[in-house]
Design a protein around this motif. Structure first.
Motif, PDB file in Angstrom:
ATOM      1  N   ALA A  19      50.094  45.965  51.634  1.00  0.00           N
ATOM      2  CA  ALA A  19      49.228  44.928  51.051  1.00  0.00           C
ATOM      3  C   ALA A  19      50.055  44.096  50.094  1.00  0.00           C
ATOM      4  O   ALA A  19      51.014  44.587  49.493  1.00  0.00           O
ATOM      5  CB  ALA A  19      48.049  45.563  50.319  1.00  0.00           C
ATOM      6  N   TYR A  20      49.628  42.834  49.943  1.00  0.00           N
ATOM      7  CA  TYR A  20      50.351  41.929  49.065  1.00  0.00           C
ATOM      8  C   TYR A  20      49.372  40.994  48.405  1.00  0.00           C
ATOM      9  O   TYR A  20      48.340  40.649  48.981  1.00  0.00           O
ATOM     10  CB  TYR A  20      51.388  41.124  49.872  1.00  0.00           C
ATOM     11  CG  TYR A  20      52.706  41.042  49.169  1.00  0.00           C
ATOM     12  CD1 TYR A  20      53.580  42.104  49.221  1.00  0.00           C
ATOM     13  CD2 TYR A  20      53.061  39.931  48.414  1.00  0.00           C
ATOM     14  CE1 TYR A  20      54.787  42.055  48.547  1.00  0.00           C
ATOM     15  CE2 TYR A  20      54.260  39.872  47.746  1.00  0.00           C
ATOM     16  CZ  TYR A  20      55.129  40.946  47.821  1.00  0.00           C
ATOM     17  OH  TYR A  20      56.318  40.904  47.151  1.00  0.00           O
ATOM     18  N   ILE A  21      49.704  40.600  47.170  1.00  0.00           N
ATOM     19  CA  ILE A  21      48.844  39.689  46.435  1.00  0.00           C
ATOM     20  C   ILE A  21      49.699  38.624  45.764  1.00  0.00           C
ATOM     21  O   ILE A  21      50.680  38.926  45.076  1.00  0.00           O
ATOM     22  CB  ILE A  21      47.963  40.458  45.406  1.00  0.00           C
ATOM     23  CG1 ILE A  21      47.008  39.509  44.699  1.00  0.00           C
ATOM     24  CG2 ILE A  21      48.806  41.242  44.408  1.00  0.00           C
ATOM     25  CD1 ILE A  21      45.907  40.239  43.933  1.00  0.00           C
ATOM     26  N   ILE A  25      43.919  45.753  46.958  1.00  0.00           N
ATOM     27  CA  ILE A  25      45.002  45.424  46.035  1.00  0.00           C
ATOM     28  C   ILE A  25      44.463  44.490  44.968  1.00  0.00           C
ATOM     29  O   ILE A  25      43.644  43.611  45.241  1.00  0.00           O
ATOM     30  CB  ILE A  25      46.205  44.789  46.778  1.00  0.00           C
ATOM     31  CG1 ILE A  25      47.408  44.672  45.848  1.00  0.00           C
ATOM     32  CG2 ILE A  25      45.837  43.445  47.396  1.00  0.00           C
ATOM     33  CD1 ILE A  25      48.702  44.322  46.574  1.00  0.00           C
ATOM     34  N   SER A  26      44.903  44.713  43.728  1.00  0.00           N
ATOM     35  CA  SER A  26      44.482  43.853  42.626  1.00  0.00           C
ATOM     36  C   SER A  26      45.641  43.729  41.643  1.00  0.00           C
ATOM     37  O   SER A  26      46.620  44.479  41.710  1.00  0.00           O
ATOM     38  CB  SER A  26      43.241  44.424  41.940  1.00  0.00           C
ATOM     39  OG  SER A  26      43.506  45.699  41.395  1.00  0.00           O
ATOM     40  N   ARG A  27      45.491  42.795  40.724  1.00  0.00           N
ATOM     41  CA  ARG A  27      46.607  42.493  39.835  1.00  0.00           C
ATOM     42  C   ARG A  27      46.078  42.128  38.455  1.00  0.00           C
ATOM     43  O   ARG A  27      45.074  41.429  38.337  1.00  0.00           O
ATOM     44  CB  ARG A  27      47.394  41.333  40.444  1.00  0.00           C
ATOM     45  CG  ARG A  27      48.607  40.863  39.715  1.00  0.00           C
ATOM     46  CD  ARG A  27      49.322  39.805  40.558  1.00  0.00           C
ATOM     47  NE  ARG A  27      50.295  39.082  39.786  1.00  0.00           N
ATOM     48  CZ  ARG A  27      51.031  38.083  40.254  1.00  0.00           C
ATOM     49  NH1 ARG A  27      50.900  37.699  41.511  1.00  0.00           N
ATOM     50  NH2 ARG A  27      51.901  37.470  39.479  1.00  0.00           N
ATOM     51  N   ASP A  28      46.755  42.613  37.429  1.00  0.00           N
ATOM     52  CA  ASP A  28      46.484  42.240  36.050  1.00  0.00           C
ATOM     53  C   ASP A  28      47.676  41.443  35.562  1.00  0.00           C
ATOM     54  O   ASP A  28      48.714  42.006  35.214  1.00  0.00           O
ATOM     55  CB  ASP A  28      46.260  43.500  35.200  1.00  0.00           C
ATOM     56  CG  ASP A  28      45.841  43.168  33.778  1.00  0.00           C
ATOM     57  OD1 ASP A  28      46.185  42.074  33.287  1.00  0.00           O
ATOM     58  OD2 ASP A  28      45.184  44.005  33.161  1.00  0.00           O
ATOM     59  N   ASN A  29      47.535  40.133  35.545  1.00  0.00           N
ATOM     60  CA  ASN A  29      48.666  39.277  35.193  1.00  0.00           C
ATOM     61  C   ASN A  29      49.111  39.484  33.740  1.00  0.00           C
ATOM     62  O   ASN A  29      50.304  39.392  33.436  1.00  0.00           O
ATOM     63  CB  ASN A  29      48.316  37.817  35.426  1.00  0.00           C
ATOM     64  CG  ASN A  29      48.153  37.497  36.899  1.00  0.00           C
ATOM     65  OD1 ASN A  29      48.836  38.071  37.744  1.00  0.00           O
ATOM     66  ND2 ASN A  29      47.253  36.593  37.218  1.00  0.00           N
TER      67      ASN A  29
END
Length: 121
Positions: free
Chosen positions: A49-51, A68-72
């Motif tokens: 997976a990629y974000i 998939i998730s992201r916390d910038n």
């Protein structure tokens, strides 16, 4: 210059869940994209997976099960893995496309050291 540290792997029974985390640190100007790959014994490394800034993508084998998730703010990417199967057993590697805060700025592809996920009863 930039390091990725993964955590969250382990042993889980089929049907169970795990959440992987990957934190980036170092001389980061911006992270353009982050993602996860995996490599099972005797097999090639594959994209899971990629974000990126406004998009995500998943391998067909994990669609509907992994998120998939992201916390910038924390330069961290997560992989929530649900309904795990024995075929998901692999070493999971974090990957990031980073622009380093140097003069001049330049782009790097960075890999984590990997975290083992074992799905077995």
């Amino acid at each position: 210059q930039v390091q990725l540290v993964e955590s969250g792997g382990g042993l889980v029974q089929p049907g169970g869940s795990l959440r992987l985390s990957c934190a980036a640190s170092g001389s980061i100007f911006v992270i353009n994209a982050m993602g996860w790959y995996r490599q099972a014994p005797g097999k090639e490394r594959e994209l899971v997976a990629y974000i990126a800034t406004s998009s995500t993508m998943y391998a067909d084998s994990v669609k509907g099960r992994f998120i998939i998730s992201r916390d910038n703010a924390k330069n961290t990417v997560y992989l929530q893995m649900n309904s795990l199967k024995p075929d998901d057993t692999a070493v999971y590697y974090c990957n990031a496309q980073v622009v380093v805060d140097t003069v001049p700025r330049r782009s790097l592809e960075v890999w984590g050291q990997g975290t083992l996920v074992t799905v077995s009863s």
